[in-house]
Every structure is written in C-alpha cells, then in structure tokens.
Motif scaffolding. Sequence first.
Motif, short mmCIF file in Angstrom:
data_model
loop_
_atom_site.label_atom_id
_atom_site.label_comp_id
_atom_site.label_asym_id
_atom_site.label_seq_id
_atom_site.Cartn_x
_atom_site.Cartn_y
_atom_site.Cartn_z
N PHE A 20 0.82 -1.21 0.00
CA PHE A 20 0.00 0.00 0.00
C PHE A 20 0.86 1.27 0.00
O PHE A 20 0.50 2.26 -0.65
CB PHE A 20 -0.93 0.01 1.21
N SER A 21 1.98 1.27 0.71
CA SER A 21 2.81 2.46 0.78
C SER A 21 3.37 2.83 -0.59
O SER A 21 3.43 4.00 -0.96
CB SER A 21 3.96 2.26 1.78
N VAL A 22 3.80 1.82 -1.36
CA VAL A 22 4.28 2.09 -2.72
C VAL A 22 3.14 2.61 -3.58
O VAL A 22 3.30 3.59 -4.33
CB VAL A 22 4.91 0.83 -3.33
N LEU A 26 3.12 6.62 -5.16
CA LEU A 26 3.17 6.87 -6.60
C LEU A 26 1.86 7.36 -7.19
O LEU A 26 1.82 7.82 -8.34
CB LEU A 26 3.57 5.57 -7.32
N LEU A 27 0.76 7.27 -6.42
CA LEU A 27 -0.57 7.44 -6.98
C LEU A 27 -0.76 8.75 -7.74
O LEU A 27 -1.15 8.74 -8.92
CB LEU A 27 -1.62 7.34 -5.87
N ASN A 28 -0.50 9.89 -7.10
CA ASN A 28 -0.82 11.16 -7.73
C ASN A 28 -0.02 11.38 -9.02
O ASN A 28 -0.58 11.80 -10.04
CB ASN A 28 -0.56 12.31 -6.75
N GLY A 82 -4.11 -6.09 -6.77
CA GLY A 82 -4.52 -4.76 -7.19
C GLY A 82 -3.33 -3.84 -7.41
O GLY A 82 -3.28 -3.08 -8.40
N VAL A 83 -2.36 -3.90 -6.50
CA VAL A 83 -1.17 -3.06 -6.63
C VAL A 83 -0.33 -3.52 -7.82
O VAL A 83 0.14 -2.70 -8.62
CB VAL A 83 -0.35 -3.09 -5.33
N ALA A 84 -0.13 -4.83 -7.96
CA ALA A 84 0.71 -5.36 -9.05
C ALA A 84 0.15 -5.01 -10.43
O ALA A 84 0.91 -4.75 -11.37
CB ALA A 84 0.84 -6.87 -8.91
N LEU A 85 -1.18 -4.97 -10.56
CA LEU A 85 -1.81 -4.70 -11.86
C LEU A 85 -1.87 -3.22 -12.20
O LEU A 85 -2.11 -2.86 -13.36
CB LEU A 85 -3.22 -5.28 -11.87
N THR A 86 -1.67 -2.36 -11.21
CA THR A 86 -1.86 -0.92 -11.42
C THR A 86 -1.03 -0.40 -12.59
O THR A 86 -1.54 0.34 -13.45
CB THR A 86 -1.51 -0.14 -10.14
N GLY A 87 0.24 -0.74 -12.64
CA GLY A 87 1.11 -0.23 -13.70
C GLY A 87 0.76 -0.72 -15.08
O GLY A 87 1.18 -0.12 -16.09
N ALA A 144 9.49 0.88 1.96
CA ALA A 144 8.76 1.16 0.72
C ALA A 144 9.11 2.53 0.17
O ALA A 144 9.38 2.69 -1.03
CB ALA A 144 7.26 1.05 0.97
N PHE A 145 9.10 3.56 1.03
CA PHE A 145 9.44 4.91 0.57
C PHE A 145 10.87 4.97 0.05
O PHE A 145 11.16 5.64 -0.95
CB PHE A 145 9.26 5.91 1.71
N ALA A 146 11.78 4.27 0.73
CA ALA A 146 13.18 4.27 0.30
C ALA A 146 13.34 3.60 -1.06
O ALA A 146 14.09 4.09 -1.92
CB ALA A 146 14.04 3.56 1.35
#
Length: 399
Positions: A20-22, A26-28, A82-87, A144-146
């Motif tokens: 979720f943090s990644v 990156l979302l915006n 859901g996260v893996a498919l986003t890109g 994740a942020f790093a």
Amino acid sequence: MKTKPEYFLILIGVAATLAFSVWNALLNNFAIEQAGFTGREIGLLQSLREVPGFLAFTTVFVLLILREQTFALLALALLGAGVALTGFMPSEYGLYFTTVLMSTGFHYLYTVQQSLTLQWIVKERAPEVMGRLSSTSSIAALIAFAVVWLGMEYLGVGYRALYLVAGGSALLITVAAVFLFPRFPQDVPQRKNLLMRRRYWLYYALTFMSGARRQIFIVFAGFLMVEKFGFSAANIALLFLFNHVVNAYLAPKIGRMIIRFGERAALTLEYLGLVCIFAGYAFVHVAWMAVILYVLDHLLFAMAIAIKSYFQKIADPADMASTAGVSFTINHIAAVVIPVSFGVIWLYSPSVVFLMGSAMAALSLLLSRMVPRNPGDGNEVRQPLRSNRRRAQGREAVT
C-alpha cells in the motif's frame, strides 16, 4: 516460536504496508502522468477507494464460508494483485478497477487483522502487541518509501516495475504465510451475524470520532503544509519518513504505557493533545512550528490502540469478528462526510476547519473520560455519580 499467532499478524501487516505504501506514494504522479487524471477523476478515485471501507460489515457474511485466517490471506492476495496490476492499466477506468481491487483487499485485511488480534492476544499484552504491529508497519513503510525514492531517482525504475515489485511481494508473502504458519485455533466461535449492542455505545462513539480525527489529519493537515507553507513533494515525503521513524521507535512504548496507566489515561492524553494541536494548526504562521504540530499529530495516532484494547476488555469474546466489521464501517462514515463538507468550509477559512477539529477533539475528550479505569463486562462506561455514592458509603461504614 515461529508459529506464534503474533508473528503471523506482523507478517501480513508488513506485507500490506509494503504494497500500500508504494501504491500511495506513486498514486498522484501516476494518475496525472500515465492516466491523464484531473481533479475530477482523482476525487472520484478517492471516493471509490473508500467504498470497501463502508462495506467492511460484510466481513461477517464471508466468515460463513471462510475461516478468518484464510480470509486474511485472501484479502492480502487481493491487495497485492490490485497493486501489481496498477502499472499495467494506465487509464481512467483501469485505475478505478485496480484501486477498488486493492482497496477491497486492504479494508477486509485490516478488519480481520483487528478481529484476530483481539481474539489471539491475551488482554494483558494486547496494547503492547498492537504497538509492535504499528512499529513494524512503520518500518515496512520506511522501506517502501526508500525503494520508491532510490528506484526513481537513481535507478530509473518506472511505475510498472515498482507497482509489480510491491504487489508481487505481497503475493509472495501470502504464499509463504500459507506454508509457514499452521491454522491457529479460535478458542471462542465467532457469531456470524451483524450486531450492534447497546452496551458498546461508547466504543462506537470513540470509533466514529477517531475516523473524523483521521480525516482532519490526512486531508487537511497535509494540504495546509502544501498550500500555506509551500512544501514540495520531496518535503512531504521527508516528513512522512520522519513520522514513521518516530512511530517505529515509540509505538511499542506507547503500548506498554497503556498497559501500565490504562485506556482512559491514554485517550485523555491523546485528545488533550489534539485540542491543542488542531487549535495550533488554525493559527500557526511559521513552517517549523507547523512541522512540530504535524509530527506530534501523527505520533498521537498510536494512542488509538487504547480504543481497541478497551473494546477487548468489555466485549463478549464471540463478538470480535462481527463488531470489527461494524466498527470499520462506522469509522469510514467520516471518510465521506468530512472531506466534502469541510472542504467547502476550507474555501472560506482554513482556520475554521481546524477549530472545528479542535471542538471534535474536545468532544472525544469528554467521551474518553467516560471510559472506566478498569473496564470489563458490566463495567463498560464510567458512572461518576455511582462511584461517588460508593465512596461515601465506604466512609460512612468506616465511621
């Protein structure tokens, strides 16, 4: 030791936080650069993201078919997918779809995780364990942020790869958890129907107000930093990193503090602090003072552990699963109402928004003082008049 339920809860919490943090970091940029989003689309996306939170009460119906531990792993898999498919779906409707998929897994997972924590961990250790869960999740967020920062700034990694690595990691951890951990027994069978008990009313009220407080912080405190003080995306990211460093260190200590001094003392400290912090947001004109308020605000989030441990002490053990879903839904009522209504007020006066937040914190403070010193079944709400009468009777008996 490796098969302790506590370690299972930590592992799935870390996996969910990494993914979720990644996604959130990156979302915006992804929405604007890859999917061509404007303010209209991003607003709709955030509303869609909260819908599964409202539907958390349906957890109890899923438990008619699945065990909670199995459901937690399935929810983690949905989050990871859901996260893996986003890109791979950089379009308006593609991002809506992956967001709802991710959010469904996210909200179901945390609903079940809360229920399992309250069932598996003994009451005497629950605040400390919940503090440890918060701490390890903060460490996962730091990683994740790093990874995002290093990947994009120095390694030239794109959105698709980062989303795939984050979501794929959650899926791999899900598979690992299936083989690493046995099926832990549930000592008390859980009720498989929706319920709201009158004697839990104070817990419901505290949960609702906690959701309102969260929206003030997430939506408006961060917006204040950007609009009033001109913080860049890098500044905000650094602020997030610092907050998680502080939380990783202090959250377990806050859990032990709750064990020592009790839920009422912890919640009183939280809401007294929030009354002052929200009032400070309303009138602050110096950036470094705003940063201090923001860090303290985030730190006080850990005090919310006391609401969960209070419920664990007063509740029927068979109510944990059904009440976890209901409370998550109650918490998310504010997620829809406050951003929209307070956003209109913000256009006229940001200070009024925070002063209203301070007033809500004051109401929460009054509610927190109603938590008994030693909560339990039959002692859900403090009754000062009865306590005073008993003390008076005790003095009469002595004389």
